[in-house]
Design an enzyme around this catalytic site. Sequence first.
Site, PDB file in Angstrom:
ATOM      1  N   ASP B  89      35.038   9.808 -61.680  1.00 19.77           N
ATOM      2  CA  ASP B  89      33.959   8.815 -61.518  1.00 19.77           C
ATOM      3  C   ASP B  89      33.502   8.334 -62.894  1.00 19.77           C
ATOM      4  OD1 ASP B  89      32.730  11.361 -62.085  1.00 19.77           O
ATOM      5  OD2 ASP B  89      30.822  10.590 -61.337  1.00 19.77           O
ATOM      6  N   GLU B 154      30.484  13.644 -61.500  1.00 19.89           N
ATOM      7  CA  GLU B 154      30.002  14.164 -62.781  1.00 19.89           C
ATOM      8  C   GLU B 154      28.877  13.301 -63.323  1.00 19.89           C
ATOM      9  OE1 GLU B 154      29.682  15.189 -67.042  1.00 19.89           O
ATOM     10  OE2 GLU B 154      30.088  13.221 -66.191  1.00 19.89           O
TER      11      GLU B 154
END
Lengths: 457, 457
Positions: B89, B154
């Site tokens: 991500d 994250e």
Amino acid sequence: MSRDLAAFFDANAARVRDELFDFLRIPSVSARSEHDADTRRAAAWLQGALETVGLRAETIDTPGHPIVLGERREAGAGKPTLLIYGHYDVQPAEPLELWDSPAFEPTIRDGNVYARGSVDDKGQLFLHVKALEAHLKVRGTLPVNVIVLAEGEEEVGSVNLEAFIEANRERLACDAVVISDSAMFAKGIPSILSSLRGMAYFQIDVQGPAGDLHSGSYGGAVVNPAMALARILATMHDETGKVAIPGFYDDVRPFPDAVRAQMRGLPFDEEHFRAETGAPALGGETGYTVLERLWTRPTCEVNGLLSGYTGEGAKTVLPAKAMAKVSCRLVPDQDPKRIEALMQAHVARVAPAGVTVTATHLHGGRPWRADLGGPLFDAAKVALAEVFGREPVVTGEGGSIPVVGDFERVLGAPVLLVGFGLPGENAHAPNEWMSLENYDKGMRAMARLYDVYGGSR
Amino acid sequence: MSRDLAAFFDANAARVRDELFDFLRIPSVSARSEHDADTRRAAAWLQGALETVGLRAETIDTPGHPIVLGERREAGAGKPTLLIYGHYDVQPAEPLELWDSPAFEPTIRDGNVYARGSVDDKGQLFLHVKALEAHLKVRGTLPVNVIVLAEGEEEVGSVNLEAFIEANRERLACDAVVISDSAMFAKGIPSILSSLRGMAYFQIDVQGPAGDLHSGSYGGAVVNPAMALARILATMHDETGKVAIPGFYDDVRPFPDAVRAQMRGLPFDEEHFRAETGAPALGGETGYTVLERLWTRPTCEVNGLLSGYTGEGAKTVLPAKAMAKVSCRLVPDQDPKRIEALMQAHVARVAPAGVTVTATHLHGGRPWRADLGGPLFDAAKVALAEVFGREPVVTGEGGSIPVVGDFERVLGAPVLLVGFGLPGENAHAPNEWMSLENYDKGMRAMARLYDVYGGSR
């Protein structure tokens, strides 16, 4: 009021309402350049409305939005000349999602019309136009000479109006000025405004690093512009709610004891006022009542804040810059130019190293206090009492109409502020409204005012 | 490094770069729900890439974004198992207008690839995938047992990863963890990270009146939420730059003198660092060098501010509410849960009457400090020295990788942080980039690392 005019208003109630709604549908947002064409369209619409009523009218360009001027001077040499001032521009409507009906589609709920500009100021300006129409349709003449002056920049500080008045002081020469751009003290209580606060509006910009940085990789060693801005703003008041900008109160002239006593005598319920705002508690400068804080004391407010990431979730950014819109409301005899200098000196003094801070003065207006007397003031008391069935009260107002002082200074004419808004009408906020009963009574009261004032000499 | 692997990287340089660019084109912004489908698409893409290389891979749902798990355990019973962690991500790309080329269209300038996620962390994750490919294509086998664990949360605090590791501790059992999600100290200086700051991220909301009010009609008597927010934020530091939230430093464990001495020995030019940020001056807590402020000291930063009117020109609104995103970087042994309690108590204590203030903890992560030793650490020193031609330095890092501590705690395995970013790479800001030379050398170094580590027993 006289029966002939009353009959006109009775017969034309629906039509004069529909015409106002057409005016309200034009999104004349002066602060937004994408609405420039709409603002011009509103001016043209108003010029046409004045001509239809029977005034000679024109739209006059300025470096910004145009001024609409209407005139009819056939009342006779012995009659006074009355200048009616208003504004056809409106505040931005954002945040649009908080409106219960579209901002530019007038909608009636509970006897009020909801629309941006309904009470500020299209409705209050247009009720004068319709009062003039009543006289001209019913009697073919006006009891006073009339100048209608409507500007399109009131919501952005009337930046070109003062120069226009200066340049046209002979054409605009008059015995008195009437302005309806304010609120009554409460429903059913007609009101004459005795004071207005002035304004000094700033944008404060704090620039730190050249671009946004990762708050982990740089945080702790690079000065955070948003935190710097917060610390600067926090220096603007002391613990008692007083503005802490050095010199800020130097020119404040206390209100006369008689005026303060009259204010304290008004039927004002602070808890009701608080409940209406929805705030959990009221606040402000210690040592003053709520009405005194609003009407007689200057302020320093944040109108907007923007920095960094403001969307959903979390972004660990150290923002490159931060911005605040900050405005001071002023009371006599504070001068916006001097407040500008004080604000800039203060910001320069408290700005930390590591960021560049500027305070840009976007616009300003002088505060004002009325002499409570004279033929127009006396005529207003009579007209309001007749139409509303009770004597008007004299109030103050926390808002600003920057040009009031200019009219008095340049034209040498007293200004009467008689408004038909109501508390809680959401001027400058979503779901702005105007009472349709006040729109009707305002027309009648102003039609009567012209009569009484015209008969005064 | 061994000639067979080097030849593979020489021959496949263009292809492995093109494959990374395909990965970078997927806008897997985990913080934005409108990108949920893109985030899932990035997971599927990564699973396919692992399978193509020769790993068994699957995409595993979580309550948020999925986890991609790749495995190949045929190195032999005597060989160590290495868990490679990364994240697919990326941060939001806004403000889009500040990108010189589109955020999700990888563009090469000056030997760097510009794209959101290039260095944080898609490029650094994918170089491990390609290093594994080199071994499998050239030799048909891996020198170590490998688990690749890539998460999609994250950038929003790895909210589901800890539970996943806990629930799969047997499947994830390993001898060591390697993570490439950090930067080298400088170009050409390979680096091993010895510490990370943790994180406690808050949103502070100040609610005053129920709706926006006219600042003239209400200003001075209603508490201004934006000004209240500024005053709250201004209480968060003292005059020396220390965080002034009571109890904030209670659990801070000083860094060993040897580590501080090593940090002071690094070739760091504070003026160069300042110039790179573009800030007029640096700042921060007195008594510490810039690197100490970044690596060893906690912070409290504003990441975003929003209130009232923020558009063009002036709007005289008293805003109904104001919002700040505020995050604290933490150092050992600060605990985000305790910082949450301290922040909430502090905000409650300093919040003025007249507004309602909440501090919502959006996410947190523990700080971390490494033991500088063990087989993987030793292997990394050898591999980095060979590929970069000089011994690695040991550094600290101001950013957060919240899961590092979780890996050590749950899996009982040491974590090696070896990153290939560079200073100024704009992670979390517009124009993020990764050095293509480091992408290439990173692949080679990691391929060599597996060899050395696999030969260590």
